[in-house]
Design a protein around this motif. Structure first.
Motif, PDB file in Angstrom:
ATOM      1  N   UNK A 188       0.735  -1.039  -0.196  1.00 36.49           N
ATOM      2  CA  UNK A 188       0.006   0.202  -0.021  1.00 36.49           C
ATOM      3  C   UNK A 188       1.013   0.874   0.165  1.00 36.49           C
ATOM      4  N   UNK A 189       1.719   1.545   0.854  1.00 41.31           N
ATOM      5  CA  UNK A 189       2.683   2.613   0.435  1.00 41.31           C
ATOM      6  C   UNK A 189       3.457   2.912  -0.682  1.00 41.31           C
ATOM      7  N   UNK A 240       2.226   2.237  -3.425  1.00 44.46           N
ATOM      8  CA  UNK A 240       1.008   2.198  -4.036  1.00 44.46           C
ATOM      9  C   UNK A 240       0.590   4.065  -3.980  1.00 44.46           C
ATOM     10  N   UNK A 241       0.715   4.277  -2.579  1.00 50.14           N
ATOM     11  CA  UNK A 241       0.405   5.316  -2.291  1.00 50.14           C
ATOM     12  C   UNK A 241       1.739   5.993  -2.877  1.00 50.14           C
ATOM     13  N   UNK A 274       1.026   6.728  -6.465  1.00 49.08           N
ATOM     14  CA  UNK A 274       0.196   7.845  -6.893  1.00 49.08           C
ATOM     15  C   UNK A 274       0.205   9.264  -6.280  1.00 49.08           C
ATOM     16  N   UNK A 275       1.329   9.890  -5.849  1.00 53.64           N
ATOM     17  CA  UNK A 275       1.552  10.834  -5.370  1.00 53.64           C
ATOM     18  C   UNK A 275       2.211  11.512  -5.859  1.00 53.64           C
TER      19      UNK A 275
END
Lengths: 752, 167, 102
Positions: free
Chosen positions: A735-736, A738-739, A742-743
């Motif tokens: 998740x990290x 992935x985020x 995204x950022x």
């Protein structure tokens, strides 16, 4: 037609169901209902499949010749884009014949195995495996496309492995199983490469809207494929050779034959079914099935013929000196397979298939007979400890002798017709070398088979008294199949009486819709085809190509087998001249040929009889002669060389296996020092990093920015805990990442 | 604003609020009860989406069955679930929260941009009949497989519990 | 409510489920999180069905139905497992259940 369509899928499915049932519930079933019931269940499914196969065969015979091909689409298997591979079966003359062999002989061997495996603690497991084998072999034979065929191909390899190592508690058996499996893998690599090459080149043609890899489709597209080339070689030569490598592995040709003699470690019914009658003939079947491809690959056929003839004489000569009864038969099998491939190599596909049929009958009988002898002698396989068994086991003995007559090619038996057909085809094409080797090997065959018979069934017994006294005829279910097959091997030959003996080559005639023999040597054939094509192209240059489609059915005026029809469809093949050539040859040379054929036949019969007589003298009449010969150092060294199988196993060991072993040692060193080293280094680095950040945290960071430092520390811990195997942590880290992505994405979006 | 929209917005708020409690409450028993609210809310949302059968199944299976199971499970393991240090979110580690906020924002951002090929809405009296027909024709195989799966899981759960009891 | 609204609710539900899944140490809480996530997915399908997306009008609902059924099966087995673990170990903390770790 309708009945075939409905029932053919059951032929492979029934044994598969049997295998599943016995595999899952066999143990309990065995415990509850006893051995006989288990055996009956095991025999039932191939029996039923056999009934269907035989019924369908007669229905097929009643159909007109041109329509004798039924394709059954059971279900789609997988498809991507234009690839559409289906569970499709094809039932035509060739697969019908193979079904007869597999279910017929297979059923008899199942019955025989009920007697042979009596008292074995994993009786049910045996029948489960054998049923699975039957199912995969039927799948191989019935498969309409290369993929389904490959499925069966792998299936039989797997079952062969399982069955060779059936008594896996003995080390040697397990090793033999492994050897067979690995050797077959080498061959399978070739087979797969062939499939992939065909796929690759089919993909390159945008006109092909669908690729199913079915044989029918391939034969239609062979014209296109024949024009391609790869690595500077014609594509079909390469593909044909790749498939032949597969056949080498499965059908035990040089250099991949080494597994077959070792495979005799398995139970004897397995040797009879898999390593004599069915599986080893898969390669022959495959080549016969793809005859349209091989007819356009003359160089490959030449290689096939040479390798096959070498295999033939090589293994026959090894067979001369072996003392293990099953080893002799094993080398004999390799040698007979060599004959079949010689037939393939000279383009006489139907002759090869006919030898396949007759070989299946007599070799199964021989193997089962040897199995009966082995059981009767309390698992003694050394012929030096046998002798005089004919009195004790009359039915087995006489059946064995009949089958021996068949394998030596005694006039009237099936071996006579099939072997002489192959030799004649080789000779008539001017391949005197092939013929000579086959001829010599025929003599050797006769010698070692009669040597086996004389040592086992005649003369005084060399077994110890106790064993000999207790030796007796086996139960009916063991003996009966042997007798049936021995009688069958007497009769099958009459299916294909050649023309010069007043017959009509019925068998070749029957196969002609699928298996198109070459009437001349492959190279000549190919050259003619190319010349015709060039002439034709010039001729038809202005005409639209759609009209160029021309098919020529060679009429059978002179009584020779149908020839001239070459499956190079695709709208650009003309064979008028070719066929004319064949007919000319047939008319002109008919009288000479028959005279020559007679001469050769008489010669080979006399030659085999002579070697049989030699065996009689050396092993029964005057054993002193043998001892006298062995006194010379030359003959002794030849004997040792042959007895040790030309040291091929040792050669492989030294050249391949030891090198591989060195490689493994090297790899393990690489693994140990380099790979592990890198991993350890990374671990150490991250530890150091965490320490540095921790130190940084303690030394330089104020209470104000404790939170940020905490985060860095957490990050360090996170890295060091990467390998903890905790799901939550893994998901969190993904998740990290992935985020973070995204950022980054947003950042880029805003920036642009 | 239509009445239905107001109702469904209210339900949506209920769902979000209950799941916030599920996610962050220190007492696990409260989380389990909040779970009831969340699942019931989803059932109600089904009802607003004209999925009457689904709503029924949701309330029966989730709110009535699974949620009660959770509450029971929490109560059975009371002595450990009450330990706040162990059973509750660890606020020390901020990464999950940051990541989740980013991902949720990203999802909603994407949803706003998305172009759905919306078809015509329909007005069915009841979906039960149609669903039943679908299940027994088009979806017969998955239906049977799922029924087998349910049976297996039933037996498996019982076996797990009973085996533990023997010791 | 519009399709977008429902999808947003389900997205929030999903995110909350995910955060519960990651942060909780108690196995039962993690199971609850899985249920929330599955519910979010099922809600999506039902919303799509309502908006008329799909091969036929009930396709999404059938999917939701299967998700509910599978979730029920999963919850039953997983809870049984948690109970078995509790009996065996006396706790259900996921970060301490490391006996299978190499």
């Amino acid at each position: 037609m309708n009945i075939i369509y409905k029932f053919i899928p059951f032929v492979p499915i029934l044994p598969l169901l049997g295998a599943i049932f016995l595999g899952l519930f066999g143990k309990k079933f065995h415990k509850k209902f006893g051995e006989t019931a288990t055996g009956i269940v095991g025999c039932l499914t191939p029996g039923l499949a056999g009934i269907i196969a035989y019924t369908c065969f007669f229905i097929l015979l009643s159909m007109p010749e041109a329509e004798r091909s039924v394709t059954v689409e059971m279900a789609p298997w997988f498809g991507t884009g234009i690839f559409q591979i289906g569970w499709t079966l094809t039932y035509d003359v060739l697969s019908a014949m193979m079904l007869l062999i597999i279910t017929g002989i297979g059923f008899l061997i199942h019955v025989y195995a009920m007697g042979y495996m009596q008292g074995d603690k994993s009786f049910w497991r045996f029948f489960s495996y054998v049923n699975l084998f039957t199912a995969s072999m039927l799948m191989l034979v019935l498969g309409d496309n290369l993929i389904v065929m490959f499925l069966g191909w792998e299936g039989v390899g797997l079952c062969s492995y399982l069955l060779i190592g059936f008594w896996f508690d003995t080390e040697a058996n397990a090793v033999a199983g492994k050897k067979a499996f690995i050797t077959n893998r080498v061959g399978d690599l070739g087979f797969l490469t062939g499939i992939f090459l065909i796929m690759m080149f089919s993909m390159q043609n945008p006109d092909f809207l669908e690729i199913t890899l079915s044989f029918d489709e391939l034969s239609q597209r062979i014209g296109y494929l024949a024009e391609q080339s790869i690595w500077g070689l014609p594509l079909l030569e390469v593909v044909g050779f790749c498939f032949f490598i597969g056949a080498m592995g499965k059908s035990a040709q040089i250099p991949l034959y080494v597994w077959l003699p070792d495979a005799m470690a398995g139970p004897t019914p397995v040797s009879a079914l898999i390593h004599a009658a069915t599986m080893v003939t898969a390669g022959v079947y495959m080549m016969a099935r793809m005859n349209f491809l091989y007819s356009l690959a003359p160089q490959t056929l030449g290689i096939v013929a040479i390798i096959a003839s070498l295999t033939c004489i090589f293994s026959a000569s090894i067979g001369l000196t072996q003392f293990d009864i099953k080893k002799v038969l094993a080398y004999s099998t390799v040698s007979q397979l060599g004959y079949m491939f010689v037939a393939m190599g000279v383009g006489a596909y139907s002759a090869g298939v006919f030898h396949l049929l007759s070989h299946a009958a007599f070799k199964a009988a021989l193997f089962m007979g040897s199995g009966a002898v082995i059981v009767a002698m309390h698992h003694e396989q050394d012929m030096r400890k046998m002798g005089g068994l004919l009195k004790k086991m009359p039915v087995t003995g006489w059946s064995f002798i009949l089958a021996t007559f068949a394998i030596m090619g005694f006039p009237g038996t099936c071996g006579f017709f099939s072997k002489d057909e192959i030799l004649w085809k080789a000779f008539s094409q001017g391949n005197y070398f092939l013929w000579l080797i086959g001829f010599i090997a025929a003599g050797m065959t006769s010698f070692y088979m009669w040597r086996l018979v004389f040592m086992t069934f005649f003369g005084k017994t060399r077994a110890d008294h106790h064993t000999y006294e207790h030796c007796h005829e086996q139960p009916k279910r063991t003996v009966l199949p042997i007798a049936i097959l021995a009688i069958a091997s007497m009769l099958i030959g009459w299916l294909n009486v050649p023309h010069f003996l007043g017959g009509h080559s019925n068998f070749s005639q029957y196969l002609s819709p699928e298996v198109k023999d070459l009437s001349v040597a492959p190279a000549v054939h190919y050259k003619e085809l190319m010349a015709n094509k060039a002439a034709h192209n010039n001729h038809q240059a202005t005409a639209p190509s759609g009209h160029a489609h021309e098919e020529h059915h060679a009429e059978d005026h002179s009584g020779h087998a149908a020839h001239g029809e070459i499956s190079a469809h695709g709208g650009d093949a003309a064979h008028g001249e070719n066929a004319a050539h064949g007919e000319d040859a047939a008319h002109g040379g008919h009288a000479d040929h028959s005279q020559l054929e007679w001469d050769l036949m008489v010669a080979s019969v006399l030659w085999t009889l002579f070697t049989a007589f030699l065996a009689y003298i050396m092993y029964l009449g005057k054993p002193q002669l043998r001892l006298f010969i062995m006194r010379f150092s030359l003959s002794r060294s030849v004997f040792t060389l042959l007895y040790n199988k030309y040291y091929v196993d040792e050669l492989y060991e030294a050249v391949i296996l030891n090198r591989l072993r060195d490689l493994y040692i090297l790899m393990s060193a690489v693994d140990k020092y380099i790979v592990d080293g890198v991993v350890n280094l990374m671990g150490w680095l991250s530890k150091v990093l965490a320490k540095i950040t921790g130190g940084f945290d303690a030394e330089f960071v104020d209470g104000n920015i404790n939170g940020a430092a905490d985060m860095i520390q957490q990050g360090g811990r996170l890295v060091s805990r990467m390998q903890a195997g905790k799901v939550q942590k893994v998901i969190l880290s993904s998740l990290l990442i992935f985020s973070a992505l995204v950022v980054c994405l947003f950042y880029l979006l805003i920036k642009s | 604003m239509e009445l239905l929209t107001v109702i469904s917005l209210g339900i949506g708020l209920l769902v979000v609020a209950s799941s916030l409690v599920v996610a962050f409450n220190q007492n696990l028993l409260r989380s389990a009860f909040a779970m009831f609210g969340a699942l019931f809310g989803v059932g109600a949302l089904y009802a607003t989406l004209q999925a009457d059968f689904l709503a029924m199944v949701q309330i029966l299976v989730y709110a009535g069955g699974i949620c009660v199971l959770f509450i029971f499970g929490t109560m059975f393991t009371k002595e450990v679930t009450e330990d706040p240090e162990r059973s509750n979110p660890s606020y020390q580690n901020l990464f999950p929260y940051i990541a989740i906020v980013i991902i949720a924002c990203f999802m909603i951002f994407c949803l706003q941009d998305a172009q759905w090929a919306e078809g015509s809405r329909w007005a069915l009296d009841s979906t039960v009949k149609d669903l039943g027909r679908r299940l027994l024709t088009d979806y017969l195989l998955p239906f049977e497989v799922v029924s087998f799966l349910l049976l297996t899981s039933l037996i498996g759960a019982m076996a797990l519990i009973l085996q533990g009891g023997k010791k | 409510m519009t399709l977008l609204g429902t999808l947003c609710i389900s997205a929030i539900l999903f995110a909350l489920g995910l955060v519960t899944f990651i942060t909780r140490r108690n196995a039962i809480a993690v199971l609850m999180a899985v249920e929330l996530i599955l519910n979010a997915a099922a809600l999506n399908f039902a919303a799509f069905a309502h908006a008329g997306i799909g091969a036929h009008i009930l396709q999404g609902q059938v999917f939701s139905l299967f998700i509910i059924i599978l979730a029920a099966a999963e919850a039953v087995v997983a809870l049984a497992l948690v109970m078995a673990v509790y009996r065996e170990k006396g706790h259900i903390y996921l970060d301490r259940l490391t006996s299978l770790q190499g």
